[in-house]
Motif scaffolding. Structure first.
Motif, mmCIF file in Angstrom:
data_model
loop_
_atom_site.group_PDB
_atom_site.id
_atom_site.type_symbol
_atom_site.label_atom_id
_atom_site.label_comp_id
_atom_site.label_asym_id
_atom_site.label_seq_id
_atom_site.Cartn_x
_atom_site.Cartn_y
_atom_site.Cartn_z
ATOM 1 N N ALA A 60 0.720 -1.294 -0.142
ATOM 2 C CA ALA A 60 0.044 -0.073 0.008
ATOM 3 C C ALA A 60 0.737 1.138 0.127
ATOM 4 N N ASP A 61 2.270 1.083 0.688
ATOM 5 C CA ASP A 61 2.764 3.020 0.844
ATOM 6 C C ASP A 61 3.851 2.536 -0.004
ATOM 7 N N VAL A 62 4.254 2.074 -0.271
ATOM 8 C CA VAL A 62 5.047 1.444 -1.584
ATOM 9 C C VAL A 62 5.628 2.714 -2.671
ATOM 10 N N GLN A 63 7.058 3.173 -2.009
ATOM 11 C CA GLN A 63 7.299 4.499 -2.847
ATOM 12 C C GLN A 63 9.003 4.124 -3.854
ATOM 13 N N ALA A 64 9.200 4.623 -4.893
ATOM 14 C CA ALA A 64 9.814 3.866 -5.971
ATOM 15 C C ALA A 64 10.135 5.425 -6.567
ATOM 16 N N PRO A 65 11.581 5.934 -7.083
ATOM 17 C CA PRO A 65 12.509 6.903 -8.046
ATOM 18 C C PRO A 65 11.699 6.215 -8.942
ATOM 19 N N PHE A 66 10.829 7.191 -10.223
ATOM 20 C CA PHE A 66 10.592 7.256 -11.034
ATOM 21 C C PHE A 66 11.033 8.365 -12.389
ATOM 22 N N PHE A 67 11.197 8.143 -14.067
ATOM 23 C CA PHE A 67 11.341 8.866 -14.631
ATOM 24 C C PHE A 67 9.900 9.456 -15.032
ATOM 25 N N VAL A 68 8.935 10.659 -15.247
ATOM 26 C CA VAL A 68 8.449 11.053 -16.381
ATOM 27 C C VAL A 68 8.991 11.045 -17.449
ATOM 28 N N VAL A 69 8.114 11.045 -18.404
ATOM 29 C CA VAL A 69 9.006 11.264 -20.380
ATOM 30 C C VAL A 69 7.472 11.542 -20.708
ATOM 31 N N PHE A 70 7.699 13.079 -21.682
ATOM 32 C CA PHE A 70 7.563 13.520 -22.175
ATOM 33 C C PHE A 70 8.048 13.634 -23.985
ATOM 34 N N GLY A 71 6.654 13.203 -24.154
ATOM 35 C CA GLY A 71 6.551 12.711 -26.117
ATOM 36 C C GLY A 71 6.746 13.617 -26.821
ATOM 37 N N GLU A 72 7.020 14.856 -26.695
ATOM 38 C CA GLU A 72 6.981 16.148 -27.444
ATOM 39 C C GLU A 72 9.016 16.210 -27.722
ATOM 40 N N ARG A 73 9.315 16.394 -28.947
ATOM 41 C CA ARG A 73 10.649 16.650 -29.433
ATOM 42 C C ARG A 73 10.416 18.060 -30.245
ATOM 43 N N PRO A 74 11.595 18.620 -30.092
ATOM 44 C CA PRO A 74 11.936 20.299 -30.418
ATOM 45 C C PRO A 74 12.457 19.100 -32.706
ATOM 46 N N ASP A 75 11.939 20.175 -33.033
ATOM 47 C CA ASP A 75 12.389 20.303 -34.165
ATOM 48 C C ASP A 75 14.255 20.977 -34.799
#
Length: 156
Positions: A40-55
């Motif tokens: 229930a109370d587990v925490q873990a590090p993670f990355f949020v990846v965004f899809g937008e990339r520049p030209d």
């Protein structure tokens, strides 16, 4: 077999909600999802990846290296600021610690929860949520008999 309309509506609504939750869970890496769902109370590090990339194609036409570098940095920062803005506000509003990275357009969350990962996965600008991976390197092996055996080439 008779069903009441309310019961049938409830069953259909529950099935639709389960399908939607499963769809958003697909953005969360399977191992991370299992780890966060373990207790229930587990925490873990993670990355949020965004899809937008520049030209960055126009950078190829810039002859000056300094100007080309500034163009690339500005493009990467502009895209990261634009695409991460909503998630940064969401995390700040919930007092969640995070570190934004503009080079790869990711946000690092050191103490993420399953509830937070699922809430972020529902956002359209989020492409994926992946775990932090730490690689270890083997220590260098020093041999006891290392000595100069000759003069290297190109040294006089």
């Amino acid at each position: 077999m008779t069903f009441r309309t309310g019961t049938l509506s409830y069953v259909l609504l529950a099935a639709a909600m389960t399908a939607i939750a499963a769809d958003h869970d697909a953005k969360i890496e399977r191992g991370l999802l299992a780890r966060l769902a373990d207790e229930a109370d587990v925490q873990a590090p993670f990355f949020v990846v965004f899809g937008e990339r520049p030209d960055l194609k126009p950078a190829y036409r810039i002859a000056d290296r300094g100007a080309r570098g500034r163009f690339v940095v500005q493009a990467l920062q502009a895209v990261a600021n634009r695409s991460q803005n909503g998630v940064r506000g969401y995390l700040q509003g919930r007092k969640v610690a995070f570190t934004p990275y503009w080079v790869e357009n990711k946000i690092y969350v050191p103490q993420g929860t399953l509830e937070l990962a699922r809430a972020l996965a529902q956002r359209s600008e989020v492409a994926a949520i992946i775990p932090e991976v730490i690689y270890t390197l083997a220590p260098p092996q020093v041999s006891g008999g290392a000595a100069i055996q000759g003069i290297e080439w190109n040294i006089s």
